[in-house]
Scaffold this motif. Structure first.
Motif, PDB file in Angstrom:
ATOM      1  N   ASP A   5     -12.095   2.167   1.777  1.00 34.29           N
ATOM      2  CA  ASP A   5     -11.327   3.311   2.926  1.00 34.29           C
ATOM      3  C   ASP A   5     -11.518   4.550   2.740  1.00 34.29           C
ATOM      4  O   ASP A   5     -11.313   5.257   1.384  1.00 34.29           O
ATOM      5  CB  ASP A   5      -9.729   2.796   2.910  1.00 34.29           C
ATOM      6  CG  ASP A   5      -9.086   3.582   3.908  1.00 34.29           C
ATOM      7  OD1 ASP A   5      -9.256   4.638   4.234  1.00 34.29           O
ATOM      8  OD2 ASP A   5      -8.374   2.876   4.575  1.00 34.29           O
ATOM      9  N   ILE A   6     -11.845   5.360   3.389  1.00 30.56           N
ATOM     10  CA  ILE A   6     -12.532   6.858   3.300  1.00 30.56           C
ATOM     11  C   ILE A   6     -11.200   7.508   2.713  1.00 30.56           C
ATOM     12  O   ILE A   6     -11.375   8.519   2.077  1.00 30.56           O
ATOM     13  CB  ILE A   6     -12.988   7.360   4.583  1.00 30.56           C
ATOM     14  CG1 ILE A   6     -14.335   6.719   4.716  1.00 30.56           C
ATOM     15  CG2 ILE A   6     -13.147   8.794   4.353  1.00 30.56           C
ATOM     16  CD1 ILE A   6     -15.139   7.125   6.140  1.00 30.56           C
ATOM     17  N   ARG A   7      -9.994   7.269   3.342  1.00 34.18           N
ATOM     18  CA  ARG A   7      -8.853   8.201   2.920  1.00 34.18           C
ATOM     19  C   ARG A   7      -8.444   7.879   1.393  1.00 34.18           C
ATOM     20  O   ARG A   7      -8.092   8.877   0.681  1.00 34.18           O
ATOM     21  CB  ARG A   7      -7.633   7.487   3.510  1.00 34.18           C
ATOM     22  CG  ARG A   7      -7.795   7.776   4.979  1.00 34.18           C
ATOM     23  CD  ARG A   7      -6.567   7.164   5.529  1.00 34.18           C
ATOM     24  NE  ARG A   7      -6.708   5.720   5.609  1.00 34.18           N
ATOM     25  CZ  ARG A   7      -5.980   4.788   6.429  1.00 34.18           C
ATOM     26  NH1 ARG A   7      -4.904   5.155   6.968  1.00 34.18           N
ATOM     27  NH2 ARG A   7      -6.136   3.545   6.014  1.00 34.18           N
ATOM     28  N   ASP A   8      -9.069   6.800   0.588  1.00 34.56           N
ATOM     29  CA  ASP A   8      -9.058   6.738  -0.831  1.00 34.56           C
ATOM     30  C   ASP A   8      -9.808   7.715  -1.694  1.00 34.56           C
ATOM     31  O   ASP A   8      -9.516   7.969  -2.876  1.00 34.56           O
ATOM     32  CB  ASP A   8      -9.369   5.219  -1.204  1.00 34.56           C
ATOM     33  CG  ASP A   8      -8.126   4.254  -0.677  1.00 34.56           C
ATOM     34  OD1 ASP A   8      -7.166   4.669  -0.406  1.00 34.56           O
ATOM     35  OD2 ASP A   8      -8.646   3.150  -0.717  1.00 34.56           O
ATOM     36  N   LEU A   9     -10.930   8.201  -0.736  1.00 30.83           N
ATOM     37  CA  LEU A   9     -11.917   8.957  -1.451  1.00 30.83           C
ATOM     38  C   LEU A   9     -11.375  10.215  -1.665  1.00 30.83           C
ATOM     39  O   LEU A   9     -11.879  11.156  -2.396  1.00 30.83           O
ATOM     40  CB  LEU A   9     -13.284   8.867  -0.827  1.00 30.83           C
ATOM     41  CG  LEU A   9     -14.139   7.714  -0.906  1.00 30.83           C
ATOM     42  CD1 LEU A   9     -15.119   7.563   0.207  1.00 30.83           C
ATOM     43  CD2 LEU A   9     -14.382   7.543  -2.468  1.00 30.83           C
ATOM     44  N   GLN A  10     -10.330  10.793  -0.804  1.00 36.68           N
ATOM     45  CA  GLN A  10      -9.536  12.030  -0.907  1.00 36.68           C
ATOM     46  C   GLN A  10      -8.772  12.224  -2.315  1.00 36.68           C
ATOM     47  O   GLN A  10      -8.665  13.294  -2.628  1.00 36.68           O
ATOM     48  CB  GLN A  10      -8.731  12.133   0.237  1.00 36.68           C
ATOM     49  CG  GLN A  10      -9.307  12.343   1.607  1.00 36.68           C
ATOM     50  CD  GLN A  10      -8.341  11.972   2.692  1.00 36.68           C
ATOM     51  OE1 GLN A  10      -7.003  12.159   2.548  1.00 36.68           O
ATOM     52  NE2 GLN A  10      -8.866  12.286   4.166  1.00 36.68           N
ATOM     53  N   SER A  39     -23.698  -9.966  -7.873  1.00 34.66           N
ATOM     54  CA  SER A  39     -22.562  -8.774  -8.348  1.00 34.66           C
ATOM     55  C   SER A  39     -23.101  -7.387  -8.089  1.00 34.66           C
ATOM     56  O   SER A  39     -24.134  -7.020  -8.379  1.00 34.66           O
ATOM     57  CB  SER A  39     -22.339  -8.992  -9.940  1.00 34.66           C
ATOM     58  OG  SER A  39     -23.425  -9.020 -10.730  1.00 34.66           O
ATOM     59  N   VAL A  40     -22.170  -6.562  -7.951  1.00 39.26           N
ATOM     60  CA  VAL A  40     -22.376  -5.117  -7.630  1.00 39.26           C
ATOM     61  C   VAL A  40     -21.313  -4.446  -8.240  1.00 39.26           C
ATOM     62  O   VAL A  40     -20.006  -4.652  -8.125  1.00 39.26           O
ATOM     63  CB  VAL A  40     -22.170  -4.789  -6.047  1.00 39.26           C
ATOM     64  CG1 VAL A  40     -22.597  -3.497  -5.632  1.00 39.26           C
ATOM     65  CG2 VAL A  40     -23.320  -5.852  -5.136  1.00 39.26           C
ATOM     66  N   THR A  41     -21.548  -3.389  -8.920  1.00 42.63           N
ATOM     67  CA  THR A  41     -20.771  -2.606  -9.605  1.00 42.63           C
ATOM     68  C   THR A  41     -21.048  -0.898  -9.345  1.00 42.63           C
ATOM     69  O   THR A  41     -22.334  -0.721  -9.131  1.00 42.63           O
ATOM     70  CB  THR A  41     -20.631  -2.834 -11.024  1.00 42.63           C
ATOM     71  OG1 THR A  41     -21.651  -2.383 -11.794  1.00 42.63           O
ATOM     72  CG2 THR A  41     -19.995  -3.959 -11.301  1.00 42.63           C
ATOM     73  N   GLY A  42     -20.118   0.049  -9.181  1.00 40.77           N
ATOM     74  CA  GLY A  42     -20.603   1.056  -8.971  1.00 40.77           C
ATOM     75  C   GLY A  42     -19.372   2.257  -8.860  1.00 40.77           C
ATOM     76  O   GLY A  42     -18.290   1.724  -8.854  1.00 40.77           O
ATOM     77  N   GLN A  43     -19.814   3.398  -8.345  1.00 37.86           N
ATOM     78  CA  GLN A  43     -18.674   4.304  -7.964  1.00 37.86           C
ATOM     79  C   GLN A  43     -19.052   5.037  -6.746  1.00 37.86           C
ATOM     80  O   GLN A  43     -20.244   5.825  -6.521  1.00 37.86           O
ATOM     81  CB  GLN A  43     -18.565   5.317  -8.942  1.00 37.86           C
ATOM     82  CG  GLN A  43     -17.402   6.285  -8.686  1.00 37.86           C
ATOM     83  CD  GLN A  43     -17.321   7.111 -10.102  1.00 37.86           C
ATOM     84  OE1 GLN A  43     -16.617   6.461 -11.127  1.00 37.86           O
ATOM     85  NE2 GLN A  43     -17.805   8.213 -10.236  1.00 37.86           N
ATOM     86  N   LEU A  44     -18.140   5.207  -5.736  1.00 32.71           N
ATOM     87  CA  LEU A  44     -18.419   6.033  -4.356  1.00 32.71           C
ATOM     88  C   LEU A  44     -17.465   7.369  -4.667  1.00 32.71           C
ATOM     89  O   LEU A  44     -16.445   7.333  -5.169  1.00 32.71           O
ATOM     90  CB  LEU A  44     -17.779   5.225  -3.226  1.00 32.71           C
ATOM     91  CG  LEU A  44     -17.875   5.796  -1.953  1.00 32.71           C
ATOM     92  CD1 LEU A  44     -19.538   5.783  -1.534  1.00 32.71           C
ATOM     93  CD2 LEU A  44     -17.450   4.860  -1.020  1.00 32.71           C
TER      94      LEU A  44
END
Length: 158
Positions: A5-10, A39-44
């Motif tokens: 959710d883009i709001r979480d990136l705020q 499997s996928v791991t990362g950071q946005l």
């Protein structure tokens, strides 16, 4: 969670951890024969108004036939993604360096990146059981990895 959710990136960067089954619709049309889940791991994170950066890794296993001896092969897929850029800027819509987000997008789906990176990292038909695979005899079809076939004609690998 591969859909953010883009709001979480705020609030700051968001960790992305998830698994996509080998029959996930994201892989439709890729002609990949995956041996199990990916499997996928990362950071946005947000990098500016309407712009986001994802860094991460993708791991899975591809299966198929060796192109020389036709034996079963499994090959690890370990992909590092240094920068996947998402943007809602209209100029990014036609730019292949960006994953375009519609103006009113509420989520970012990392599955789009996973699909593209797997397609680029796993070219079709290039599986080998090992680099020095001897292949099959052109005359009798014997697997030359097991030793000479005994044909009177010198064997040449496929």
């Amino acid at each position: 969670m591969l859909r953010v959710d883009i709001r979480d990136l705020q609030k700051g960067p968001v960790k992305t951890v998830g698994e996509l089954r080998q029959d996930d619709p994201a892989f439709n049309g890729l002609d990949l024969d995956l041996a199990g889940p990916v499997s996928v791991t990362g950071q946005l994170q947000a990098t500016g108004p309407g712009e986001y950066l994802w860094r991460g890794s993708i791991h899975g296993t591809r299966q198929g036939e060796c192109r020389r001896c036709l034996g079963e092969v499994q090959s690890a897929l370990d992909i590092q993604v240094d920068a996947a850029l998402f943007s809602s800027d209209p100029d990014a819509a036609d730019d292949p360096d960006f994953y375009f987000l519609p103006e009113r997008a509420s989520h970012i789906d990392i599955r789009d990146v996973v699909r593209e990176e797997l397609a680029l990292a796993a070219p079709i038909g290039l599986l080998l059981c090992r680099e020095d695979c001897a292949g099959l005899c052109l005359s009798c079809g014997a697997d030359l990895n097991a030793g000479p076939c005994g044909c009177s004609v010198p064997a040449e690998p496929v």
